[in-house]
Design an enzyme around this catalytic site. Sequence first.
Site, short mmCIF file in Angstrom:
data_model
loop_
_atom_site.label_atom_id
_atom_site.label_comp_id
_atom_site.label_asym_id
_atom_site.label_seq_id
_atom_site.Cartn_x
_atom_site.Cartn_y
_atom_site.Cartn_z
CD GLU A 12 -2.25 -1.75 0.38
OE1 GLU A 12 -2.92 -1.10 -0.43
OE2 GLU A 12 -2.27 -3.19 0.21
CG ASP A 46 5.49 -14.39 14.24
OD1 ASP A 46 4.59 -14.35 13.13
OD2 ASP A 46 5.35 -15.54 14.77
CG HIS A 104 -9.68 9.13 -3.81
ND1 HIS A 104 -9.55 7.92 -2.85
CD2 HIS A 104 -10.50 8.79 -4.73
CE1 HIS A 104 -10.12 7.02 -3.36
NE2 HIS A 104 -10.84 7.24 -4.55
CE LYS A 138 2.24 -15.42 15.56
NZ LYS A 138 2.97 -16.63 15.00
#
Lengths: 382, 382, 382, 382
Positions: A66, A272, A367, A196
């Site tokens: 991204e 991780d 945008h 997690k």
Amino acid sequence: MSDPSLVDLTLFLVTQYNSASYTFHLGLILKSSGHFATIPTKIVGPMKIIGPVLQEEIRVPLATFETPLWPSTNRGAAVSRLTSGIKVVVVDDRMTRSVLVEGPDAEYVSQVVGALKGYRHELSQVVTKTSRFAHLENWHVQLVGNLLYIRFEMTTGDAAGHNMTTKAADALLDWIIERFPKLQYVSISGNYCTDKKASAVNGILGRGKYVIAEMTIPRVLCQKNLKTTPEQMVNLNLKKNLIGSILAGGVRAANAHFANVLLGIYLATGQDAANIIEGSQGIVHAEVRNNDLYFSVTLPNVIVGTVGNGKNLPFVLDNLKLLGCDKERKAGANGRRLAVIIGAAVLCGELSLLAAQTNPGELMQSHLRLERLEHEGSKEIS
Amino acid sequence: MSDPSLVDLTLFLVTQYNSASYTFHLGLILKSSGHFATIPTKIVGPMKIIGPVLQEEIRVPLATFETPLWPSTNRGAAVSRLTSGIKVVVVDDRMTRSVLVEGPDAEYVSQVVGALKGYRHELSQVVTKTSRFAHLENWHVQLVGNLLYIRFEMTTGDAAGHNMTTKAADALLDWIIERFPKLQYVSISGNYCTDKKASAVNGILGRGKYVIAEMTIPRVLCQKNLKTTPEQMVNLNLKKNLIGSILAGGVRAANAHFANVLLGIYLATGQDAANIIEGSQGIVHAEVRNNDLYFSVTLPNVIVGTVGNGKNLPFVLDNLKLLGCDKERKAGANGRRLAVIIGAAVLCGELSLLAAQTNPGELMQSHLRLERLEHEGSKEIS
Amino acid sequence: MSDPSLVDLTLFLVTQYNSASYTFHLGLILKSSGHFATIPTKIVGPMKIIGPVLQEEIRVPLATFETPLWPSTNRGAAVSRLTSGIKVVVVDDRMTRSVLVEGPDAEYVSQVVGALKGYRHELSQVVTKTSRFAHLENWHVQLVGNLLYIRFEMTTGDAAGHNMTTKAADALLDWIIERFPKLQYVSISGNYCTDKKASAVNGILGRGKYVIAEMTIPRVLCQKNLKTTPEQMVNLNLKKNLIGSILAGGVRAANAHFANVLLGIYLATGQDAANIIEGSQGIVHAEVRNNDLYFSVTLPNVIVGTVGNGKNLPFVLDNLKLLGCDKERKAGANGRRLAVIIGAAVLCGELSLLAAQTNPGELMQSHLRLERLEHEGSKEIS
Amino acid sequence: MSDPSLVDLTLFLVTQYNSASYTFHLGLILKSSGHFATIPTKIVGPMKIIGPVLQEEIRVPLATFETPLWPSTNRGAAVSRLTSGIKVVVVDDRMTRSVLVEGPDAEYVSQVVGALKGYRHELSQVVTKTSRFAHLENWHVQLVGNLLYIRFEMTTGDAAGHNMTTKAADALLDWIIERFPKLQYVSISGNYCTDKKASAVNGILGRGKYVIAEMTIPRVLCQKNLKTTPEQMVNLNLKKNLIGSILAGGVRAANAHFANVLLGIYLATGQDAANIIEGSQGIVHAEVRNNDLYFSVTLPNVIVGTVGNGKNLPFVLDNLKLLGCDKERKAGANGRRLAVIIGAAVLCGELSLLAAQTNPGELMQSHLRLERLEHEGSKEIS
């Protein structure tokens, strides 16, 4: 030189001898599929960090698909350099693993809980034997009927500590079952750790490094560099990050996009990265103070290390070096330094995105502009 | 040929002429720092998937620093090939963005809520104008005092839809504020979406693809290939994934390590991997049926696409091709195919890890063996 | 005259005739143990309520063992009479019950989910046959492996609707299992309703009446009557109700003590008071507006009725009459009127307690004063 | 003799002298409205409780508008008398209050956190001075930016301890602010306590009495008295209480209707019944063991006392006497005895309702039968 084992290179040289001259045709085939995932990475910053752990301007690598994350975080970093800087503290540091055993009934397991308090020294020694970096700090129990969950907390030096605590928990489990023979093994991990997964326990009891980053942004900088005001920022944080997250049934997750910046650094430094799940559970607190903007990010569960799985990859070593997290230091100091940098970067990313969202016009223009550039510009909007 | 722009190559040739012979010294410097993060990737499987969406044996790339994830997931995949296979369904598919506006008081905003129901057609058109792939499915509101959060749900073709829904939400916001002039903009995102944060709303109202994968494992396979029994698996799931997660204050997160497998595939296929946060909020349900093990994973929030940011990277294209997600299909079909494969892979990873945790001996031995191999073997234990 | 059956009275008259005069000694033994619990009740207010549902000054009975609740709520009510009043809206109204069935696999139950959409008319009729007040509004499903949870939403007239929805759900369950014979009954209630348990689903999908009460308090009243300022109130709400509750792992529960006022009215009006659990999950939103205090309470799950269990007890009838909730009105109107009053009362209680907590001196003095009166004065501090 | 002050009696005597005879007309007007709420109460049981705290058969008063709760709980109690009994333990006991202060920045407040550890003795003395029954056990902190939440844990003798901890927290707050003058008061309660609100913190860190009740029910009793089987009970608990509650976004609330029984006893014994909110957050764990049913309820947050507000009401005194909680005992022993009884009663109620829900036929018939009796029979279905 990077690790060649990760890259499937076919290098070929075609040498043509044509009358008195040689012509070399060099070719390279770099085939990655099935061997590595190449995540685009840029270095953003520098961010101005001011104590107490470190006082430096630091450049930070962010690996992400991204790409708008880069200019966004960079804008926050630029603001930091114009202020007195980002102050970051690490107020706690521990890693956890919860084992699960069961006894004949609740009375028995509650007696075990009581008895364990008398064995602190023995349990500490069991841990120490499994690693010279592992130290037992504390433990916390939960009982459900005859089930006993014991969540061990340890310091683990510069490692994030997943494996170190598992290994220690294995040994503790053996010791406990031997000492209390009516107990039976259920699981090396009882999900009360918890690793997690979205939960409340890690924020309350601690897991990873508890990081707080703060910055005061003068009103004029808010207006000039962030196209907003302190009041607008406080208002947006209240209505979006706090109330909006509460409505969503959020769990200790009152922010816009901590996860994006965390993921970027975690991937760039060999962490991780599934631990962004706990990492994302943090809180933004902002106030107007003396007419300026006080802006803070609190991240109770930054689970990172500078040694361990993934840390020997060449690009990780490079990135840890860039961050100054590769020095000879007291055990744990490199890991905490990394956590401090992460806190600062998360603050930069959060500040910039929130500022953008206070202003509908800016967002739409950004945008459209990015659309023209064939990027989807507000992807990082969270 | 992979994307050269991501790799900083310095290729040099030293030619030495020494009397009558030439010696060529070829060198290559592959410098990655600051340019890409190279995540080790292996292809695991194949997994046997049986309808209704697809009936194939599929090999799956997993990008991870936690290399024990590969053999672990592979073990589950091997079991799938010995059974009738993994049945995977996608029961819902939508993407969301919540805008935030405020009115003069609760009465006014509740009237807006009522009035909007009469504008379904108009709102749908507003969405469609922003993208031919975006279709408004529904919306859901929350009111807090005079604040109004509107969570728009859309289908977004084969894109995960972060940007498409944001662009559509921008247009919807404009339309709504124009129609109801007493409303004021607060934020393009009110955190009731909610993106990349631990919450309950996504599981309840839907966000991404709602995937369920199921497999029946004959008792003899449990014993031979997983070193466990159906009863042990059901017992562990009950006490660890369900009760343990409840104790942790978990939010719709009753599993061991969905996140690890999700992250591996998300990185390998160019997804916005911070969406593993919602993705990790899923449930394992297991039962003994007819003496065999029924094992299922339910993932209500798999947010993935096959087009969009990150999908044009060479390794991503390769991986999408490997997964068969690059074909000409009806809009959305490639994305759902990918979600099905993810469901199957998550099942394989979960099955294998839970089986390992039912057996303390196996875990410790595996640990020690992997330690000797200089891997930290139980890193994926969650 | 109250219900004599609940009171075990022994009335005795000792008549002594002493020379020319009679002396009557009248005695009364009122024995309650094992027959009723007598909760002290006071009427507080009146509160000034201003539309749109009702525009009246209303006096409200509060049954509680925690007597400081009375003066505290009264203080808020007094403030309401000095302002333009409390504006209360009911923005939603429905009751729910979730049934639980299971099929052979996820594919089958997802087909059932699809098929049910075509039976809206039939399902509505099934509901209507069980009660003329029950109307099916909608339903919402969740799938876990082969498990199917269907949460039916209904309007239930002036009843809170626990029984009405259960009876309807029973009939719906019969109908569905008959129509889809591969489904099997698991439970008439699958806990996805969810009744009397802390969860997120009720706030998101709705259960009971969704009530918002708002009041604007001029600065001078804040100072004079509440011994505070608008800024202090906003600050406290931010740091205590919002951030503090987020830290606690709170679930849509951002308030100080909604529960106390809810319990008081629920007991006084014959409600199933265990529904304060959902009721307590609400949000305070406060702002400084035009130099004054905007203060609102949002209660998405007020589960109350004016008919049904407990409503025929004499004191309940008296209280419902006092509240004007005993009139001939359109079905549901009395229930919503009660919900409006509850919203106003909760606002009064919350306003007063928060104001007290902004001022440490006041609290301690009040504490000591009440201690002298042999009350523990700040018991309602939450 | 009950408390006459709660009853508004008008007793009148009309004496008519008619020729040579006197006629006495005695009348009584018992007017309750606005003075007390009379909650119907029945005594259920006895329940057979077997140590370690007490070994007795105990009858328990339940105050409720939902009268089906009585026969339902009674059925569980009857089963208990046919088994070896309900074993109940109290594994923890503490009350909490969290104060909220703020400093200039996170560094300062983290230093305060560190410094406080050196003042354990002083803080304990501060607490002890406020009440001879209050003892400081521990404290737990949370930091958000420059905000500091300190959650103090105390034992409070036989009082539930709301007031005792508030008074002590007041004193602690004074002491701390005096010692660390850069700290400023924000609130005597920072909602991290947390009182009467749905959260995770109380279950994890403890608040009130942590009670576990267990019973083994022989298969034949399941069939004969509960019309079910051990397998059906385990199956229902798994799919409804565990998975269903997880789907609901439930927070440590995996049960059917703990709240109903808690409310009944809390009202009957003068407790602050709004604490059923935390109380309802508990877990049912059931298993088939040796062909019989192991059934347990775990309630980590039973907040009750036998002295304090509400405990001097005549009916409360009667009920506490009935329960044997009025004896001269070591401080805290009466409170824990009450908690044990509550655990047993909750088990009885839960067992009975779950058993009923395993059998659709029974439920519907019971429903219809109670309907005929003009009760709505399954009101307690949760």
